[in-house]
Design a protein around this motif. Structure first.
Motif, PDB file in Angstrom:
ATOM      1  N   VAL A  25      30.662  30.924  63.087  1.00  0.00           N
ATOM      2  CA  VAL A  25      31.484  30.679  64.264  1.00  0.00           C
ATOM      3  C   VAL A  25      31.821  29.199  64.353  1.00  0.00           C
ATOM      4  O   VAL A  25      30.930  28.348  64.281  1.00  0.00           O
ATOM      5  CB  VAL A  25      30.752  31.118  65.550  1.00  0.00           C
ATOM      6  CG1 VAL A  25      31.630  30.864  66.778  1.00  0.00           C
ATOM      7  CG2 VAL A  25      30.337  32.582  65.474  1.00  0.00           C
TER       8      VAL A  25
ATOM      9  N   ARG B  92      32.214  37.571  58.038  1.00  0.00           N
ATOM     10  CA  ARG B  92      33.189  37.404  59.117  1.00  0.00           C
ATOM     11  C   ARG B  92      33.193  35.949  59.541  1.00  0.00           C
ATOM     12  O   ARG B  92      32.138  35.310  59.630  1.00  0.00           O
ATOM     13  CB  ARG B  92      32.834  38.252  60.341  1.00  0.00           C
ATOM     14  CG  ARG B  92      32.829  39.740  60.106  1.00  0.00           C
ATOM     15  CD  ARG B  92      34.227  40.335  60.133  1.00  0.00           C
ATOM     16  NE  ARG B  92      34.174  41.780  60.043  1.00  0.00           N
ATOM     17  CZ  ARG B  92      35.235  42.561  59.859  1.00  0.00           C
ATOM     18  NH1 ARG B  92      36.428  42.027  59.742  1.00  0.00           N
ATOM     19  NH2 ARG B  92      35.103  43.867  59.783  1.00  0.00           N
TER      20      ARG B  92
ATOM     21  N   VAL C  17      34.539  33.614  62.716  1.00  0.00           N
ATOM     22  CA  VAL C  17      35.093  33.530  64.070  1.00  0.00           C
ATOM     23  C   VAL C  17      35.522  32.086  64.271  1.00  0.00           C
ATOM     24  O   VAL C  17      34.678  31.175  64.263  1.00  0.00           O
ATOM     25  CB  VAL C  17      34.045  33.941  65.117  1.00  0.00           C
ATOM     26  CG1 VAL C  17      34.596  33.767  66.521  1.00  0.00           C
ATOM     27  CG2 VAL C  17      33.580  35.372  64.879  1.00  0.00           C
TER      28      VAL C  17
ATOM     29  N   ILE D 250      38.380  36.296  62.616  1.00  0.00           N
ATOM     30  CA  ILE D 250      38.689  36.613  64.017  1.00  0.00           C
ATOM     31  C   ILE D 250      39.084  35.307  64.684  1.00  0.00           C
ATOM     32  O   ILE D 250      38.267  34.400  64.846  1.00  0.00           O
ATOM     33  CB  ILE D 250      37.477  37.238  64.731  1.00  0.00           C
ATOM     34  CG1 ILE D 250      36.917  38.417  63.943  1.00  0.00           C
ATOM     35  CG2 ILE D 250      37.873  37.668  66.143  1.00  0.00           C
ATOM     36  CD1 ILE D 250      35.654  39.022  64.546  1.00  0.00           C
TER      37      ILE D 250
ATOM     38  N   VAL E 263      40.170  32.877  67.731  1.00  0.00           N
ATOM     39  CA  VAL E 263      39.734  32.774  69.129  1.00  0.00           C
ATOM     40  C   VAL E 263      40.504  31.656  69.817  1.00  0.00           C
ATOM     41  O   VAL E 263      40.755  30.604  69.209  1.00  0.00           O
ATOM     42  CB  VAL E 263      38.212  32.496  69.186  1.00  0.00           C
ATOM     43  CG1 VAL E 263      37.783  32.077  70.579  1.00  0.00           C
ATOM     44  CG2 VAL E 263      37.427  33.711  68.734  1.00  0.00           C
TER      45      VAL E 263
ATOM     46  N   SER F 199      41.900  39.244  66.856  1.00  0.00           N
ATOM     47  CA  SER F 199      41.845  38.041  67.678  1.00  0.00           C
ATOM     48  C   SER F 199      41.207  38.349  69.024  1.00  0.00           C
ATOM     49  O   SER F 199      41.220  39.496  69.499  1.00  0.00           O
ATOM     50  CB  SER F 199      43.249  37.459  67.888  1.00  0.00           C
ATOM     51  OG  SER F 199      44.080  38.394  68.571  1.00  0.00           O
TER      52      SER F 199
ATOM     53  N   GLU G  20      40.913  41.429  73.594  1.00  0.00           N
ATOM     54  CA  GLU G  20      40.710  41.621  72.158  1.00  0.00           C
ATOM     55  C   GLU G  20      41.914  42.378  71.612  1.00  0.00           C
ATOM     56  O   GLU G  20      42.297  43.422  72.150  1.00  0.00           O
ATOM     57  CB  GLU G  20      39.437  42.425  71.887  1.00  0.00           C
ATOM     58  CG  GLU G  20      39.239  42.725  70.399  1.00  0.00           C
ATOM     59  CD  GLU G  20      38.079  43.691  70.122  1.00  0.00           C
ATOM     60  OE1 GLU G  20      37.840  44.006  68.948  1.00  0.00           O
ATOM     61  OE2 GLU G  20      37.430  44.137  71.096  1.00  0.00           O
TER      62      GLU G  20
ATOM     63  N   ALA H   7      34.323  33.459  71.802  1.00  0.00           N
ATOM     64  CA  ALA H   7      33.642  33.293  70.525  1.00  0.00           C
ATOM     65  C   ALA H   7      32.405  34.185  70.450  1.00  0.00           C
ATOM     66  O   ALA H   7      32.149  34.828  69.422  1.00  0.00           O
ATOM     67  CB  ALA H   7      33.261  31.826  70.325  1.00  0.00           C
TER      68      ALA H   7
ATOM     69  N   ALA I 286      33.473  37.838  70.074  1.00  0.00           N
ATOM     70  CA  ALA I 286      33.928  38.139  68.710  1.00  0.00           C
ATOM     71  C   ALA I 286      32.748  38.260  67.751  1.00  0.00           C
ATOM     72  O   ALA I 286      32.707  39.169  66.906  1.00  0.00           O
ATOM     73  CB  ALA I 286      34.890  37.049  68.232  1.00  0.00           C
ATOM     74  N   ALA I 287      31.760  37.363  67.872  1.00  0.00           N
ATOM     75  CA  ALA I 287      30.603  37.422  66.982  1.00  0.00           C
ATOM     76  C   ALA I 287      29.814  38.709  67.197  1.00  0.00           C
ATOM     77  O   ALA I 287      29.343  39.336  66.237  1.00  0.00           O
ATOM     78  CB  ALA I 287      29.706  36.205  67.213  1.00  0.00           C
TER      79      ALA I 287
ATOM     80  N   ALA J 274      31.527  41.565  65.716  1.00  0.00           N
ATOM     81  CA  ALA J 274      31.401  41.536  64.260  1.00  0.00           C
ATOM     82  C   ALA J 274      30.092  42.145  63.776  1.00  0.00           C
ATOM     83  O   ALA J 274      30.009  42.549  62.614  1.00  0.00           O
ATOM     84  CB  ALA J 274      31.527  40.105  63.757  1.00  0.00           C
TER      85      ALA J 274
END
Length: 464
Positions: free
Chosen positions: A192, A225, A227, A252, A254, A266, A276, A305, A308-309, A312
Motif C-alpha cells: 500500500v 496486489r 494499492v 487498486i 485510491v 479503484s 468501489e 486505502a 482496498a487492502a 484484496a
C-alpha cells in the motif's frame, strides 16, 4: 519471536541496540547465528551487555574478521547525508548490509505453512502521511472480522518480535522509507502506498531519493496486489509502472477527491462517500461522514486505502463498513480527546509538517488552532490558503513568533506554552468550535517527541 533463517553458525554484526536492534539480535541468535553487537552510546552498550549481548567494538578493523553480514537499525544513515562510519567500513570490506525488515521477509514463511488451510499473508503500508492510521485501521478491520492478525514494523511490535504465523493470519506492517530503503528482501502479498509529500529529504538526498525508497516496496517486492494513492504524480507514475494494461486489476487505485471510474479496480472518496468501482461499475458505497474515528478528507483517503487492502485479502464490503464504525483512531492523529460544553478537542500532535497540518485544518470548521514548536525549513506560509476556517491561532514554542508573521490576517495570540494555549482556547471557545492541536512543527524544543506533546495536550484537556 521469528527466528532468522539461513544464518546458522554465521557471525552477524548488529549496529544499534534500541528496541529493534535488541530484537534483531535475539532473533538472529534464535536462528543459530553468533551475534556481535555495537552501539555508539556507552550507556546503551552497557545495558545490552548486562542483557547478555556480546559487545564488540566495530570501529576497530580487527574485530570484523569472520563477519558475514551487518544488520543496522533503521535510524542510522547508510548512504545520505553520509554513511555511518561502521556501515562505510562494511561497504569497504564487501560485507552485505541489511535491516530487520529484510530478515523478516526472508524468514517469515516456513515449511510448516504446508499444513495450513490458508497461507498467511503480509500487507505492507508505506507513504508520507496516513500510513500509521491506515495500518492500524487495516489491523482493526481484520480483528473485527475474526481474522488472525498481528501489527508491527514502524508501529506496534518490531517485525522480528512478532509471533510465528497462524493458519490464515494476516500480518500488517507499517514501513517507513528508512526501512524500505535498505531491506534486501521485500515480498509483501499486498503493498500500500498512501501518498507522497516532502519529508526526510536530507536522509534521501532529495524528493527523488525519498520516493525511490518508497518505490522499492513495489518494484522489488512484486506484491500480488498494489494499492496506490494516485493524488500525486508519483502515485500515478507508480500505478502505471505496476500495471500491464488498463484492464490489470492487480493495481487498486485510491483517491480522496477524484472520481476513478475508468480503472480496472479503484476505491475513492468524494463528498464523504467511499465508492468501489470494478471494470467501470460501482461495486460498493459507504457513507464516511458519521464515522468519528475518521474525520476529514485525509482520513477518508486512509479509509479508502484500508478498504482496498482488506478487499484484496477477501473481506466483504459490509464487513469493512461495520469495522469502520468501531475504529476510534490512533492517539495524536486527529484524535478526538473529548467534547465539553459543545466544544470538540482534537489532538493531532503527529501533524509535524505542512502537509499533515493542512489536512488537519481542512477536516474541521470553526477552529481554534494550537500551533508551533520547532519550525521546519520553509516555515508555514504555505498554510495560508487553509486558514479560512481558523477563528484564532494560539502559538507556542520556539517558532511561535516566526509563525505569527506567516499566517496573514488570521487572528492569533503568542502564548508560548501548551498550558497557556489550552487555557486561552478553552476560555474563548464557543459551542460548535474545535480546539485543534496541529503544530506544523517538530516537538523537540519543549518535548522529547510528538507523543509527549500530544499526551500533555490530552491531560490538560481532560483536566478542564
Amino acid at each position: 519471536m521469528i527466528p532468522v533463517v539461513g544464518v546458522e553458525d554465521q557471525t552477524i554484526a548488529v549496529l544499534g541496540l534500541g528496541r529493534s536492534g535488541k530484537a534483531t539480535a535475539a532473533a538472529l541468535a534464535a536462528g543459530g547465528a553468533n551475534v556481535i553487537a555495537w552501539d555508539d552510546g556507552n550507556d546503551t552498550r552497557e545495558a545490552a551487555a548486562a542483557d547478555g549481548l556480546q559487545i564488540v567494538d566495530l570501529t576497530k578493523d580487527a574485530n570484523w574478521h569472520g563477519v558475514t553480514t551487518l544488520i543496522t537499525s533503521p535510524g542510522i544513515p547508510h548512504l545520505y547525508p553520509k554513511p555511518h562510519p561502521i556501515i562505510a567500513k562494511a561497504y569497504e570490506l564487501g560485507i552485505p548490509v541489511d535491516n530487520d525488515i529484510g530478515l523478516f521477509f526472508r524468514s517469515y514463511a516456513t515449511a510448516g505453512w504446508d499444513e495450513f488451510d490458508r497461507a498467511p499473508r503480509v500487507i505492507a503500508v508505506t507513504g508520507s502521511n496516513g500510513k500509521s492510521t491506515t495500518t492500524a485501521l487495516i489491523h482493526h478491520i481484520l480483528q473485527e472480522t475474526g481474522r488472525p492478525t498481528q501489527m508491527g514494523g514502524n508501529i506496534g511490535t518490531g517485525v522480528l518480535s512478532l509471533e510465528p504465523a497462524e493458519d490464515g493470519e494476516v500480518v500488517v506492517l507499517e514501513l517507513s522509507s528508512y526501512q524500505t530503503d535498505l531491506a534486501r528482501a521485500l515480498t509483501p502479498d499486498v503493498a500500500v502506498f498512501t501518498n507522497l509529500s516532502p519529508d526526510h529529504l536530507d536522509r534521501h538526498a532529495g524528493l527523488g531519493g525519498y520516493f525511490a525508497a518508497k518505490r522499492r516496496l513495489f518494484a522489488e517486492g512484486g506484491p500480488d496486489r498494489a494499492v496506490i494513492g494516485v493524488d500525486e504524480p508519483e502515485g500515478l507514475y507508480l500505478a502505471g509502472q505496476m500495471s500491464m494494461s488498463p484492464a490489470d486489476d492487480r493495481v487498486i487505485r485510491v483517491s480522496s477527491g477524484q472520481k476513478l471510474d475508468r480503472a480496472a479496480w479503484s476505491v475513492f472518496a468524494r463528498k464523504g462517500f467511499l465508492s468501489e468501482y470494478r471494470k467501470g461499475r460501482q461495486a460498493a458505497s459507504i457513507d464516511l461522514r458519521g464515522i468519528t474515528g475518521l474525520p476529514g478528507a485525509h482520513n477518508h483517503q486512509n479509509a479508502c486505502a484500508a478498504y482496498a487492502a482488506c478487499r484484496a485479502v477477501g473481506l466483504a464490503p459490509r464487513q469493512i463498513e461495520a469495522a469502520f464504525h468501531s475504529f476510534t483512531g490512533l492517539p495524536h492523529r486527529s484524535q478526538t480527546v473529548r467534547e465539553l460544553n459543545g466544544v470538540r478537542y482534537v489532538n493531532d500532535s503527529k501533524a509535524t509538517n505542512i502537509d499533515a497540518a493542512a489536512k488537519a485544518l481542512q477536516a474541521f470548521d470553526r477552529i481554534r488552532w494550537i500551533a508551533g514548536g520547532l519550525g521546519k525549513e520553509g516555515g508555514i506560509a504555505a498554510l495560508q490558503p487553509h486558514l479560512d476556517r481558523v477563528t484564532k491561532a494560539y502559538l507556542i514554542g520556539h517558532s511561535a513568533r516566526d509563525f505569527a508573521l506567516e499566517i496573514g490576517q488570521t487572528a492569533y495570540e503568542v502564548v508560548d506554552t501548551m498550558e497557556a494555549a489550552v487555557a486561552r482556547a478553552s476560555a474563548e471557545a464557543e459551542p460548535g468550535d474545535t480546539v485543534l492541536l496541529a503544530p506544523a512543527a517538530a516537538s523537540f524544543d519543549q518535548y522529547p517527541n510528538f507523543e509527549k506533546r500530544g499526551e500533555h495536550f490530552t491531560a490538560l484537556v481532560e483536566g478542564l
